[in-house]
Design an enzyme around this catalytic site. Sequence first.
Site, PDB file in Angstrom:
ATOM      1  N   VAL A 103      82.294 -43.091  58.777  1.00  0.00           N
ATOM      2  CA  VAL A 103      82.378 -41.622  58.720  1.00  0.00           C
ATOM      3  C   VAL A 103      82.486 -41.134  57.276  1.00  0.00           C
ATOM      4  O   VAL A 103      82.683 -39.961  57.023  1.00  0.00           O
ATOM      5  CB  VAL A 103      83.601 -41.110  59.540  1.00  0.00           C
ATOM      6  CG1 VAL A 103      83.416 -41.436  61.020  1.00  0.00           C
ATOM      7  CG2 VAL A 103      84.913 -41.679  59.019  1.00  0.00           C
ATOM      8  N   HIS A 119      79.438 -41.941  64.621  1.00  0.00           N
ATOM      9  CA  HIS A 119      80.818 -41.481  64.805  1.00  0.00           C
ATOM     10  C   HIS A 119      81.181 -40.257  63.986  1.00  0.00           C
ATOM     11  O   HIS A 119      82.363 -39.968  63.809  1.00  0.00           O
ATOM     12  CB  HIS A 119      81.786 -42.628  64.465  1.00  0.00           C
ATOM     13  CG  HIS A 119      81.649 -43.797  65.394  1.00  0.00           C
ATOM     14  ND1 HIS A 119      82.050 -45.066  65.054  1.00  0.00           N
ATOM     15  CD2 HIS A 119      81.139 -43.896  66.647  1.00  0.00           C
ATOM     16  CE1 HIS A 119      81.812 -45.902  66.067  1.00  0.00           C
ATOM     17  NE2 HIS A 119      81.252 -45.205  67.035  1.00  0.00           N
TER      18      HIS A 119
END
Length: 252
Positions: A103, A119
């Site tokens: 991320v 994600h």
Amino acid sequence: MSDLQTFAAIVGGAKRFVVLTGAGMSQESGIPTFRDAMDGLWAQYDPMELATPSAFLRDPKLVWEWYEYRRGLVNTAKPNAGHYALVELEALLPQVTIVTQNVDGFHQLVGSRDVICLHGNIQQHKCAGDCKGDPTLVDISQLTDEASPPRCPYCQQHYVRPNVVWFNETLPVAELERAHDVSLQADVMLVIGTSGVVVPAAQLPFLAYRGGATILEINPNRSNISEIARLRLAGGSAEMLPEVVKLIRENT
Ligand code: BV8
């Protein structure tokens, strides 16, 4: 031929090359992996416990501050030689797609052109209630609300939260579908820095393998993917990837 030479020959011959990256890819940038203990104050917390909707419901301030701490780590860290080596591969191979569980946004930051983020992105925020559609993105730099977490500026009702996928939340449909497609079409999949524990991401190498792809791995430790890997370079990706690219260049 050494394992490294065989590894480089397989990557160099790939026609539809897919790379799946996990937290280990950014470990040499100084960002702790999920399995490494966080430092200091956060060492007492289990990421699996904090990265959940129920944790945010139970203690929005704690979860918000944990993400602000991690976002601070990302903002002070830099992409490493492994991230840049993957960009170099784009000039050497006909097709390169990166599917990332991370991320931190580092693949996009260094210019990788085809990145599927499974994600989300810790640098983005959204209304926890997606009050204007999924996702209702919020630019927190424009907010006057100093609270932790701030309220959504649109609905003033829900909190603002990080635009990441928590455990027990579904992944973004378009990204997951495309990740499936490219995995099934891959002739070579390189899995870098993931323990292969978190699904559905960890299922992608098995999908590729069943589709006939050769699976390669870079990880200092064995992982759940190692059993289907043709070869595993047992080292850090920031060290190994530039070596692989160097050998491919020498043979082109
Ligand atoms: C979902 C964003 C449907 C947030 C993340 C019981 C059994 C099985 C599955 C489940 C279960 N209960 C629930 C589930 C499903 C669950 C899951 O997989 N749980 C796991 C814990 C068993 N998955 C989900 O919930 C997913 N959604 O399934 O939706 C659904 C809907 C409702 C109800 C149920 C199901 C959502 C998963 C997404 C979670 N969000 N990130 C945030 O970042 O805060 S995942 C997060 O953890 C990271 O993004 C990352 O993906 C993951 C950690 O994994 P890794 O990346 O592999 O990192 P890790 O630390 O594990 O390993 C690092 C590796 O690097 C190691 O192998 C190490 O050796 C290596 N390494 C270290 N240094 C280096 C290196 N490698 C190379 N170079 C180095 N220098």
